[in-house]
Design a protein around this motif. Structure first.
Motif, PDB file in Angstrom:
ATOM      1  N   VAL A 125      49.619  39.544  41.410  1.00 33.04           N
ATOM      2  CA  VAL A 125      48.297  39.232  40.874  1.00 33.04           C
ATOM      3  C   VAL A 125      47.313  40.272  41.396  1.00 33.04           C
ATOM      4  O   VAL A 125      47.050  40.341  42.597  1.00 33.04           O
ATOM      5  CB  VAL A 125      47.858  37.810  41.274  1.00 33.04           C
ATOM      6  CG1 VAL A 125      46.476  37.504  40.704  1.00 33.04           C
ATOM      7  CG2 VAL A 125      48.884  36.798  40.802  1.00 33.04           C
ATOM      8  N   ASN A 126      46.799  41.087  40.487  1.00 35.16           N
ATOM      9  CA  ASN A 126      45.840  42.129  40.840  1.00 35.16           C
ATOM     10  C   ASN A 126      44.471  41.469  41.024  1.00 35.16           C
ATOM     11  O   ASN A 126      43.882  40.973  40.063  1.00 35.16           O
ATOM     12  CB  ASN A 126      45.800  43.191  39.745  1.00 35.16           C
ATOM     13  CG  ASN A 126      45.077  44.451  40.180  1.00 35.16           C
ATOM     14  OD1 ASN A 126      44.667  44.591  41.321  1.00 35.16           O
ATOM     15  ND2 ASN A 126      44.908  45.377  39.253  1.00 35.16           N
ATOM     16  N   CYS A 127      43.995  41.426  42.255  1.00 38.11           N
ATOM     17  CA  CYS A 127      42.748  40.713  42.582  1.00 38.11           C
ATOM     18  C   CYS A 127      41.541  41.598  42.268  1.00 38.11           C
ATOM     19  O   CYS A 127      41.056  42.337  43.127  1.00 38.11           O
ATOM     20  CB  CYS A 127      42.751  40.280  44.039  1.00 38.11           C
ATOM     21  SG  CYS A 127      44.098  39.149  44.439  1.00 38.11           S
ATOM     22  N   PHE A 128      41.080  41.533  41.040  1.00 44.40           N
ATOM     23  CA  PHE A 128      39.945  42.332  40.605  1.00 44.40           C
ATOM     24  C   PHE A 128      38.666  41.855  41.276  1.00 44.40           C
ATOM     25  O   PHE A 128      38.492  40.662  41.542  1.00 44.40           O
ATOM     26  CB  PHE A 128      39.777  42.236  39.084  1.00 44.40           C
ATOM     27  CG  PHE A 128      40.780  43.030  38.306  1.00 44.40           C
ATOM     28  CD1 PHE A 128      40.508  44.349  37.949  1.00 44.40           C
ATOM     29  CD2 PHE A 128      41.987  42.481  37.916  1.00 44.40           C
ATOM     30  CE1 PHE A 128      41.413  45.098  37.222  1.00 44.40           C
ATOM     31  CE2 PHE A 128      42.907  43.211  37.193  1.00 44.40           C
ATOM     32  CZ  PHE A 128      42.621  44.530  36.843  1.00 44.40           C
ATOM     33  N   ASP A 129      37.774  42.792  41.528  1.00 47.29           N
ATOM     34  CA  ASP A 129      36.464  42.446  42.086  1.00 47.29           C
ATOM     35  C   ASP A 129      35.753  41.496  41.130  1.00 47.29           C
ATOM     36  O   ASP A 129      35.699  41.740  39.918  1.00 47.29           O
ATOM     37  CB  ASP A 129      35.615  43.705  42.283  1.00 47.29           C
ATOM     38  CG  ASP A 129      36.201  44.638  43.340  1.00 47.29           C
ATOM     39  OD1 ASP A 129      36.965  44.159  44.197  1.00 47.29           O
ATOM     40  OD2 ASP A 129      35.893  45.852  43.288  1.00 47.29           O
ATOM     41  N   ILE A 139      48.862  29.829  40.657  1.00 44.14           N
ATOM     42  CA  ILE A 139      49.226  30.841  39.663  1.00 44.14           C
ATOM     43  C   ILE A 139      50.617  30.560  39.115  1.00 44.14           C
ATOM     44  O   ILE A 139      50.864  30.649  37.901  1.00 44.14           O
ATOM     45  CB  ILE A 139      49.124  32.247  40.276  1.00 44.14           C
ATOM     46  CG1 ILE A 139      47.661  32.538  40.621  1.00 44.14           C
ATOM     47  CG2 ILE A 139      49.689  33.305  39.337  1.00 44.14           C
ATOM     48  CD1 ILE A 139      47.445  33.680  41.566  1.00 44.14           C
ATOM     49  N   ARG A 140      51.536  30.176  40.006  1.00 37.95           N
ATOM     50  CA  ARG A 140      52.896  29.833  39.582  1.00 37.95           C
ATOM     51  C   ARG A 140      52.870  28.704  38.543  1.00 37.95           C
ATOM     52  O   ARG A 140      53.558  28.746  37.532  1.00 37.95           O
ATOM     53  CB  ARG A 140      53.727  29.420  40.789  1.00 37.95           C
ATOM     54  CG  ARG A 140      55.155  29.036  40.460  1.00 37.95           C
ATOM     55  CD  ARG A 140      55.891  28.510  41.693  1.00 37.95           C
ATOM     56  NE  ARG A 140      55.791  29.417  42.811  1.00 37.95           N
ATOM     57  CZ  ARG A 140      56.461  30.567  42.912  1.00 37.95           C
ATOM     58  NH1 ARG A 140      57.272  30.921  41.950  1.00 37.95           N
ATOM     59  NH2 ARG A 140      56.306  31.334  43.963  1.00 37.95           N
ATOM     60  N   ALA A 141      52.062  27.671  38.823  1.00 34.07           N
ATOM     61  CA  ALA A 141      51.970  26.538  37.904  1.00 34.07           C
ATOM     62  C   ALA A 141      51.367  26.972  36.573  1.00 34.07           C
ATOM     63  O   ALA A 141      51.837  26.562  35.501  1.00 34.07           O
ATOM     64  CB  ALA A 141      51.146  25.418  38.534  1.00 34.07           C
ATOM     65  N   ILE A 152      52.784  37.383  44.396  1.00 34.25           N
ATOM     66  CA  ILE A 152      52.173  38.179  45.456  1.00 34.25           C
ATOM     67  C   ILE A 152      50.755  38.560  45.046  1.00 34.25           C
ATOM     68  O   ILE A 152      50.544  39.064  43.938  1.00 34.25           O
ATOM     69  CB  ILE A 152      53.002  39.467  45.705  1.00 34.25           C
ATOM     70  CG1 ILE A 152      54.459  39.112  46.016  1.00 34.25           C
ATOM     71  CG2 ILE A 152      52.386  40.307  46.818  1.00 34.25           C
ATOM     72  CD1 ILE A 152      55.409  40.281  45.928  1.00 34.25           C
ATOM     73  N   LEU A 153      49.784  38.321  45.916  1.00 34.29           N
ATOM     74  CA  LEU A 153      48.418  38.768  45.663  1.00 34.29           C
ATOM     75  C   LEU A 153      48.304  40.218  46.116  1.00 34.29           C
ATOM     76  O   LEU A 153      48.813  40.585  47.178  1.00 34.29           O
ATOM     77  CB  LEU A 153      47.419  37.897  46.416  1.00 34.29           C
ATOM     78  CG  LEU A 153      47.473  36.393  46.134  1.00 34.29           C
ATOM     79  CD1 LEU A 153      46.419  35.664  46.952  1.00 34.29           C
ATOM     80  CD2 LEU A 153      47.315  36.099  44.654  1.00 34.29           C
ATOM     81  N   GLU A 164      53.653  46.741  49.428  1.00 39.56           N
ATOM     82  CA  GLU A 164      54.097  45.376  49.718  1.00 39.56           C
ATOM     83  C   GLU A 164      54.701  44.725  48.480  1.00 39.56           C
ATOM     84  O   GLU A 164      55.696  43.994  48.573  1.00 39.56           O
ATOM     85  CB  GLU A 164      52.930  44.537  50.240  1.00 39.56           C
ATOM     86  CG  GLU A 164      52.498  44.890  51.646  1.00 39.56           C
ATOM     87  CD  GLU A 164      51.297  44.090  52.104  1.00 39.56           C
ATOM     88  OE1 GLU A 164      50.979  43.064  51.458  1.00 39.56           O
ATOM     89  OE2 GLU A 164      50.671  44.484  53.103  1.00 39.56           O
ATOM     90  N   VAL A 165      54.110  44.980  47.344  1.00 40.09           N
ATOM     91  CA  VAL A 165      54.638  44.430  46.088  1.00 40.09           C
ATOM     92  C   VAL A 165      56.033  44.987  45.813  1.00 40.09           C
ATOM     93  O   VAL A 165      56.960  44.240  45.474  1.00 40.09           O
ATOM     94  CB  VAL A 165      53.683  44.752  44.915  1.00 40.09           C
ATOM     95  CG1 VAL A 165      54.337  44.408  43.580  1.00 40.09           C
ATOM     96  CG2 VAL A 165      52.364  44.002  45.082  1.00 40.09           C
TER      97      VAL A 165
END
Length: 199
Positions: A125-129, A139-141, A152-153, A164-165
């Protein structure tokens, strides 16, 4: 030894950015400017500021200290280019499905594709500003993915986060193959590429 990894996901989720952030070589990009021809064809909802799109693939490489090379292939995100996925995915160890919480539905096609093919994948999951933050179980649900698929965040702009990804994917693929993950490896030292804005 060489490993092939795909970086997939919807239009504008940061695939080009992730490949560029982690690649030790200047990444190959096949981006073209968005034009009026794409109006009504390309869904710019949530990415209205986006000016370019990948029309073939992105390509990058990372070399581990013991000589294992990881080749990254970023897939095009728009539906009209999906025909290329079959060729790009041939021989891949697994895939990273990048997701954007503002447009999670854009990830469904990639998830479905890799589930049907039995290709190991993780959801990053790309955590955009400015985007709302959610925990991996939420997110899984929302994506309705199996419990064994890692969520993975990450920040696709940051080299350490992108690494890390990739490590998470390799470990997941080895677990599925019944091979214990190797001890942690050090990445070969190299210059951190200039950060680029999310694509």
């Amino acid at each position: 030894m060489a490993l092939k990894i795909l970086v997939a996901g919807g239009f504008g989720v940061g695939k080009t950015t992730l490949v560029g952030a982690v690649s030790e070589i200047r990444p190959l990009r096949t981006e073209e400017a968005l034009t009026d021809v794409g109006i009504g064809v390309d869904d710019l909802d949530g990415v209205a500021a986006k000016a370019t799109t990948t029309v073939a693939m992105d390509f990058g490489r990372i070399t581990l200290r013991d000589g294992v090379a990881i080749y990254l292939f970023g897939t095009p995100g728009q539906e009209r280019f999906w025909f290329m996925w079959k060729e790009l995915s041939r021989g891949a160890l697994g895939a990273v499905v990048l997701a954007d919480t503002r447009r999670l539905a854009a990830s469904f096609a990639s998830i479905d594709y890799f589930e049907r093919r039995g290709t190991p994948f993780v959801v990053a999951v790309n955590c955009f500003d400015g985007a709302d933050r959610y925990e991996p179980p939420e997110i899984r649900a929302a994506l309705d993915i199996d419990p064994h698929v890692p969520v993975i965040l990450c920040d696709a702009r940051r080299r350490a986060s992108a690494k890390e990804v990739l490590v998470g994917l390799v470990e997941h693929a080895l677990r599925l193959a019944g091979t214990p993950p190797p001890p942690p490896r050090r990445w070969r030292a190299g210059p951190d590429p200039a950060r680029i804005p999310p694509s």
